[in-house]
Design a protein around this motif. Sequence first.
Motif, PDB file in Angstrom:
ATOM      1  N   THR A 244     -17.380 -15.154 -30.851  1.00  0.00           N
ATOM      2  CA  THR A 244     -17.825 -13.798 -31.125  1.00  0.00           C
ATOM      3  C   THR A 244     -19.013 -13.800 -32.074  1.00  0.00           C
ATOM      4  OG1 THR A 244     -15.592 -12.928 -30.815  1.00  0.00           O
ATOM      5  CG2 THR A 244     -17.132 -11.550 -32.045  1.00  0.00           C
ATOM      6  N   ALA A 245     -18.926 -14.625 -33.122  1.00  0.00           N
ATOM      7  CA  ALA A 245     -20.026 -14.712 -34.087  1.00  0.00           C
ATOM      8  C   ALA A 245     -21.290 -15.252 -33.424  1.00  0.00           C
ATOM      9  CB  ALA A 245     -19.617 -15.595 -35.259  1.00  0.00           C
ATOM     10  N   ARG A 246     -21.098 -16.217 -32.515  1.00  0.00           N
ATOM     11  CA  ARG A 246     -22.257 -16.795 -31.828  1.00  0.00           C
ATOM     12  C   ARG A 246     -22.929 -15.776 -30.923  1.00  0.00           C
ATOM     13  NH1 ARG A 246     -19.671 -20.680 -29.495  1.00  0.00           N
ATOM     14  NH2 ARG A 246     -19.744 -22.021 -31.315  1.00  0.00           N
ATOM     15  N   SER A 247     -22.133 -14.989 -30.212  1.00  0.00           N
ATOM     16  CA  SER A 247     -22.700 -14.004 -29.292  1.00  0.00           C
ATOM     17  C   SER A 247     -23.330 -12.826 -30.035  1.00  0.00           C
ATOM     18  CB  SER A 247     -21.621 -13.483 -28.338  1.00  0.00           C
ATOM     19  OG  SER A 247     -20.593 -12.826 -29.045  1.00  0.00           O
ATOM     20  N   ALA A 248     -22.923 -12.621 -31.306  1.00  0.00           N
ATOM     21  CA  ALA A 248     -23.456 -11.500 -32.082  1.00  0.00           C
ATOM     22  C   ALA A 248     -24.785 -11.824 -32.754  1.00  0.00           C
ATOM     23  CB  ALA A 248     -22.442 -11.078 -33.148  1.00  0.00           C
TER      24      ALA A 248
END
Length: 267
Positions: A244-248
Amino acid sequence: MKKKQWHNWGAGEQAQQHYLVQPRALAGGGDVRHVSEFLRACGWRDKSKTDGPLFMQSPDRAVRIAYDPYVQPGGWSIHGAASRHQPEWWAHLGRQTPVEIVAGLTDALTQPRSAHAPNVWAPLHGQRWRTEPDAEQVTATSPDGSAWMQYHQSPDGAAMWWSGAKDEQGNGWNAQFASSTPMHLVQAFSAALASPEPVMRPLGRVPPSTQIKTTSVSVLPSQLSAWQQARITAARAATWARNTARSARPRTAARPHAHAGGPRARR
């Protein structure tokens, strides 16, 4: 041998006898699923063939982990492909290496690296392991003398990490790491090796050694399942959080379009 009984048993369940074993280095191999199910929960691909050895591959296909008990000497084989910042590396761990110690290394493969420089000796010294340096190698030995961690450098400059454990009968395991194995992985292994926490083994799976201390515990199948599921749930949650952090993260700005008044391609 001590005995401990768990309370709040579930209706209709039959308790099973298990043992908490110390030191963990002499506890025997254990259940391979302790390693494989965690990796699967982290998104690793299970490439194992039916009734064949375990074979797992990281999501980016850069690392392969195999466990083969059907060959001699058998055991764990971990291989990392070369990249721009890391040369090819490998690690071999014997068949009787406790899965909790193997997981120290394999779990670390699923987690981001620490910003701090790794120190393989720190977890060992923290548990009062004795260090004996000489001209070509440094060896740390557990307080009871059953396990060791060794750094060896040959005259030509080639370096290697070794580890292992043996009981009074000579039964045990060995581990070897390439000089190119990332140091944070070797440190994760040494931390799991030096941990004073006991590991659990079912009745009939405790090695017959006078060097180990066992505590008998009665455990319900639902309790075992809950403990295993908690580890898997934690792996899934951490993986989801990282993804999630990577996609954000903000993406690179798109290349600007040609000026509206510029020439257009004919249809």
